[in-house]
Write a protein that holds these residues in place. Structure first.
Motif, PDB file in Angstrom:
ATOM      1  N   ARG A 159      -8.982  -3.323  -4.151  1.00 35.26           N
ATOM      2  CA  ARG A 159      -9.935  -2.119  -3.604  1.00 35.26           C
ATOM      3  C   ARG A 159     -11.407  -2.607  -3.882  1.00 35.26           C
ATOM      4  O   ARG A 159     -12.258  -2.267  -3.123  1.00 35.26           O
ATOM      5  N   GLY A 208      -1.876   1.917   5.575  1.00 41.72           N
ATOM      6  CA  GLY A 208      -1.199   2.332   4.701  1.00 41.72           C
ATOM      7  C   GLY A 208      -2.103   2.302   3.321  1.00 41.72           C
ATOM      8  O   GLY A 208      -1.611   2.646   2.294  1.00 41.72           O
ATOM      9  N   SER A 209      -3.228   2.112   3.240  1.00 39.79           N
ATOM     10  CA  SER A 209      -4.038   1.919   2.222  1.00 39.79           C
ATOM     11  C   SER A 209      -4.688   3.050   2.138  1.00 39.79           C
ATOM     12  O   SER A 209      -5.462   3.199   1.046  1.00 39.79           O
ATOM     13  N   MET A 241       2.829   5.977  -9.994  1.00 40.17           N
ATOM     14  CA  MET A 241       2.753   4.449  -9.624  1.00 40.17           C
ATOM     15  C   MET A 241       3.266   3.972 -11.171  1.00 40.17           C
ATOM     16  O   MET A 241       3.856   2.513 -10.738  1.00 40.17           O
ATOM     17  N   GLY A 247       3.145   8.489   1.333  1.00 41.42           N
ATOM     18  CA  GLY A 247       1.736   7.980   0.709  1.00 41.42           C
ATOM     19  C   GLY A 247       1.876   8.496  -0.799  1.00 41.42           C
ATOM     20  O   GLY A 247       2.453   9.242  -1.310  1.00 41.42           O
ATOM     21  N   THR A 302      -8.500   4.177   1.456  1.00 41.31           N
ATOM     22  CA  THR A 302      -9.412   3.577   0.263  1.00 41.31           C
ATOM     23  C   THR A 302     -10.328   2.316   0.516  1.00 41.31           C
ATOM     24  O   THR A 302     -10.930   1.835  -0.097  1.00 41.31           O
ATOM     25  N   LEU A 342      -4.305   7.031  -4.988  1.00 42.45           N
ATOM     26  CA  LEU A 342      -3.586   5.756  -5.004  1.00 42.45           C
ATOM     27  C   LEU A 342      -3.139   5.206  -6.331  1.00 42.45           C
ATOM     28  O   LEU A 342      -2.177   4.602  -6.358  1.00 42.45           O
ATOM     29  N   PHE A 343      -4.153   5.013  -7.173  1.00 37.61           N
ATOM     30  CA  PHE A 343      -3.864   4.557  -8.376  1.00 37.61           C
ATOM     31  C   PHE A 343      -4.225   5.288  -9.552  1.00 37.61           C
ATOM     32  O   PHE A 343      -4.892   6.184  -9.405  1.00 37.61           O
ATOM     33  N   ASP A 371       7.710   1.355   4.029  1.00 41.21           N
ATOM     34  CA  ASP A 371       6.355   1.697   3.488  1.00 41.21           C
ATOM     35  C   ASP A 371       5.863   1.221   2.233  1.00 41.21           C
ATOM     36  O   ASP A 371       6.313   1.678   1.278  1.00 41.21           O
ATOM     37  N   PRO A 372       5.188  -0.025   1.733  1.00 42.30           N
ATOM     38  CA  PRO A 372       5.008  -0.585   0.875  1.00 42.30           C
ATOM     39  C   PRO A 372       4.073   0.445  -0.144  1.00 42.30           C
ATOM     40  O   PRO A 372       3.195   1.373   0.415  1.00 42.30           O
ATOM     41  N   LEU A 373       4.197   0.497  -1.358  1.00 39.50           N
ATOM     42  CA  LEU A 373       3.653   1.269  -2.374  1.00 39.50           C
ATOM     43  C   LEU A 373       2.381   0.676  -2.601  1.00 39.50           C
ATOM     44  O   LEU A 373       2.174  -0.291  -3.012  1.00 39.50           O
ATOM     45  N   GLY A 374       1.371   1.629  -2.526  1.00 37.09           N
ATOM     46  CA  GLY A 374      -0.246   1.001  -2.696  1.00 37.09           C
ATOM     47  C   GLY A 374      -0.357  -0.074  -1.643  1.00 37.09           C
ATOM     48  O   GLY A 374       0.128   0.260  -0.463  1.00 37.09           O
ATOM     49  N   TYR A 375      -1.084  -0.963  -2.026  1.00 33.46           N
ATOM     50  CA  TYR A 375      -1.648  -1.840  -0.930  1.00 33.46           C
ATOM     51  C   TYR A 375      -0.414  -2.764  -0.557  1.00 33.46           C
ATOM     52  O   TYR A 375       0.475  -2.947  -1.449  1.00 33.46           O
ATOM     53  N   ASP A 376      -0.205  -3.351   0.535  1.00 32.32           N
ATOM     54  CA  ASP A 376       0.642  -4.074   1.129  1.00 32.32           C
ATOM     55  C   ASP A 376       0.475  -5.666   0.574  1.00 32.32           C
ATOM     56  O   ASP A 376       0.437  -6.305   1.382  1.00 32.32           O
ATOM     57  N   LEU A 377       0.814  -5.860  -0.686  1.00 33.06           N
ATOM     58  CA  LEU A 377       0.429  -7.107  -1.225  1.00 33.06           C
ATOM     59  C   LEU A 377       1.587  -8.126  -0.744  1.00 33.06           C
ATOM     60  O   LEU A 377       1.257  -9.359  -0.715  1.00 33.06           O
ATOM     61  N   GLN A 386      -3.931  -4.959  -7.554  1.00 36.27           N
ATOM     62  CA  GLN A 386      -4.145  -3.954  -6.535  1.00 36.27           C
ATOM     63  C   GLN A 386      -5.522  -3.242  -6.454  1.00 36.27           C
ATOM     64  O   GLN A 386      -6.268  -3.538  -5.684  1.00 36.27           O
TER      65      GLN A 386
END
Lengths: 477, 477
Positions: free
Chosen positions: B450, B204-205, B434, B425, B208, B464-465, A192-198, B446
């Motif tokens: 958003r 997974g976002s 992060m 998450g 947001t 998230l950030f 599960d990527p951290l933050g958005y899945d860049l 990232q």
């Protein structure tokens, strides 16, 4: 690169040469011709120059220079792409990554390797095979295509039914952003990527969001056992039904490939003939792998299904040599068309598996309508079709007809809830066909993302998305 | 919802009530308290109101209203999230999706189902089990969590070692963007997404980028056979080594779970005791599934590996009842901590598998340093740790100590090249952490994304950030 006298008055060329070295830049027309297209040869355009950086710093410096001087630029791997993603449509500075071809590290315990983007796909497997490991994504061009290019196009391959496409094997990337900044994305293979899945966003973005300069890939343990089946069917409908039956039985073969009669004619006329009969409508090439236990039972079940679906002949490869021969025959697929037609256009549609017989019939009708033969080679298990439109570019108007026939094949795929590309990308080739799938709002949601990464749109412009306004109606005076 | 007299002078509440109906909005303090947090109970904040739309149009209308009137808003499923993603930090209008809980369609032939976001995870499997199919992602909260929430958090589960997390099972989404526009993304399960991978980006976002209102998921055929092994180890190092050995042998178990001594004490004191010995350092719960052929041989190999690694006792579930009992015991895991501690904090770190023994030792040291017990339950096959910090919030300062200990555990994971979340998450809980992983440039890459989707930052802000500038040094006067 040949050593030659460096002479130019172009200040941009001079500046770029200062970054990469005079021996690592091409700018004369005769040198540039090899870079006017990639594997999609219908459109061609000369680049302004081609640079060959040797590390991330040089890539970043070239990008920064282009960004500051508003020079369009793009990255290129081996140039095997089939949708024109590396064509310098706007006279770009082409950043060739072929010198960045190191295998940086291999970590068997955690199943990962780090490569530079110019590292050739098959070399990775070759480097670790003796220790019992391999890299799964296997496009047919794997003997020459680069992993950087694979990331850009999210390349697939015959074995992606079981193992997934490139994006499922990328654990981390170092990326030069279009302004020259360098970022690292991915966190070592976290599910599960951290933050958005860049990582997912960059993979398959067709070189429009950044230039990948380092890649961490997943490597897999060689399967303990592997068995391969070849099945000849008199009727394509029976072959399609066998595909459905195999999947319904709960099996996930490593590969489940189909070729139709025209495709078989071509591969038999090419470099690695197997001796397939010339009067069957379809063949299936099925491979099962995994731990030894249970492989034989799976093969028995596959044979049973093929027989139930009226197979004419079905056989299991008796040794690695026979298996390799069958695969070599299959993997010549596209190139083999040259043996029966002066030109061909590869399409790359995807459909729900249950629509196979219906769409194949429509492709047959498109073939008749345009008077052009269409061969079908496809990853049947995934519903990923490759209609190959055969034509002769010397005959006036035939290229246009082939392009139109190809586009109609994609429309047929889109109409049954499928897609216009499974693994080759959109590039230049299919950008207008994006409208078969996406509304204007949906395309804008995507171009907005591009604009965040690539606000000046200097990086690989004119790819992936339809030309804005091209479908706008002309207002009445 | 209870019928009650609707009386308010707040024009926003009145307007929202006109959209969803007076019976589908809560705005009185006593009604709002249940929505002041989710499964992460350390932070709480009352929402402005909670609305219960019944379809996409109502969601879009609520969002549009909020967008136009600059009201912060967020979506909420069952509220089982563990990182605080649904806490209305800014007094948001909470859009509860629990009324949108239909199973819209099931297409067995193409292995997909379409659900509304409020549909409960386990209900999907229950709806198709009698036809031989199931939905793979299985978070421990699956009996009550919603698939919409699973998409937001990219939820995992015990079986994600073999089957992947939620993102691997999402084929398409209908999304209400933060301005009220509705888009569809995904093309019916194509391996290589067309254009940018928005499906991966949205999944997974953490709520947001948009609000998901319809979800197409992949469904799988039930495995023909399943076998489950329980193994007790005197030493955690031996258990870790057995995990490595199993993976190295080329097997991919469906699940490969570990619990340490403190975790075992808790699950044995909770609702589903199995009778695990109380003096072992670790147990492994290992499940293998697939076609029948070969399962027995895999189990034999696993037993052999466990014995080689000095297992005290190892057994195979003799029937489905025994298997279900073992899993019920495991799945009470987090909740079970209540049996041995008044409060607990779940952490969710990820590490390369080879670093297991090293990181477990560090967690032991962190436990000693803070004088707080830490239980470990984890998806060992994935390297996904769940250190559970036990504490008593009644004791002054102990909550802060627990938070600090949890954060140190994550730092230890990050330091060995891992990550600070595997499946729960980031939410409110880990946003500052992060920075253990990302540079400022990487975080900006990232947040820029958003801002494209969510330019006013009204949707689920403050998650998230990291808070910008929080780490900026104070300038000297």
């Amino acid at each position: 690169m040949r050593k030659k006298i460096f002479r130019t008055n172009d200040p941009h060329i001079q500046a770029l040469a200062r970054i990469v070295g005079e021996e690592a830049i091409l700018f004369k027309k005769e040198d540039l011709i090899a870079y006017d297209c990639d594997g999609f040869t219908v459109h061609r355009h000369l680049p302004k120059a081609v640079v060959f950086p040797k590390n991330t710093e040089e890539v970043a410096a070239v990008v920064k220079y282009c960004h500051e001087h508003d020079l369009p630029f793009l990255a290129r791997g081996a140039g095997t792409g089939l949708s024109g993603g590396a064509i310098p449509l706007n006279g770009e500075v082409v950043i060739s990554l072929v010198r960045m071809k190191r295998l940086i590290s291999v970590d068997l315990e955690n199943r990962r390797a780090v490569v530079e983007p110019g590292f050739v796909n098959l070399k990775l497997t070759n480097s670790i095979a003796n220790r019992g490991y391999y890299y799964a994504p296997d496009p047919s061009s794997q003997y020459c295509c680069t992993i950087g290019g694979n990331v850009a196009e999210n390349a697939g391959g015959a074995h992606c039914l079981k193992y997934g496409v490139t994006t499922n094997h990328i654990l981390g990337l170092e990326v030069v952003l279009p302004n020259g900044e360098v970022i690292e994305i991915g966190e070592n293979g976290i599910l599960d990527p951290l933050g958005y899945d860049l990582l997912g966003l960059l993979t398959g973005s067709e070189g429009t969001l950044g230039i990948v300069t380092k890649i961490t890939v997943r490597i897999l343990k060689n399967p303990e056992a592997k068995q391969t089946v070849l099945a000849y069917f008199d009727r394509v409908a029976d072959a399609s039904q066998a595909v459905s039956d195999i999947i319904s039985a709960g099996m996930v073969p490593a590969a489940l490939e189909m070729m139709d009669q025209t495709a078989i004619e071509a591969v038999e006329a090419a470099a690695f003939p197997v001796g397939h009969p010339n009067d069957i409508e379809a063949l299936l090439l099925i491979e099962v792998d995994g731990i030894s236990a249970g492989i034989d039972e799976q093969i028995e079940e596959i044979l049973h299904i093929c027989r139930k679906r009226n197979v004419r002949e079905v056989k299991v490869a008796q040794n690695e040599q026979e298996r390799a021969k069958w695969w070599a025959n299959r993997k010549t697929g596209f190139g083999a068309m040259g043996a029966i037609s002066p030109d061909y256009l590869v399409q790359d549609g995807v459909i729900p598996r249950s629509k196979l017989p219906e769409v194949l019939q429509q492709i047959e009708q498109i073939s008749k309508k345009y008077g052009l033969r269409i061969a079908n080679i496809f990853h049947a298990g995934d519903g990923n079709l490759h209609p190959l439109v055969l034509f002769n570019s010397e005959k006036p108007g035939e290229t246009e007809k082939a392009l139109a026939a190809g586009s109609e094949c994609l429309q047929a795929c889109a109409a049954v809830g499928g897609s216009i590309t499974g693994e080759h990308g959109v590039g230049v080739e299919k950008k207008e066909e994006m409208r078969f799938i996406f509304t204007d709002d949906e395309i804008t949601a995507q171009t907005n993302i591009r604009d965040v990464f690539n606000p000046k749109n200097l990086l690989n412009a004119g790819k992936l998305f339809p030309t804005p306004g091209r479908c706008v109606e002309v207002k009445k005076a």
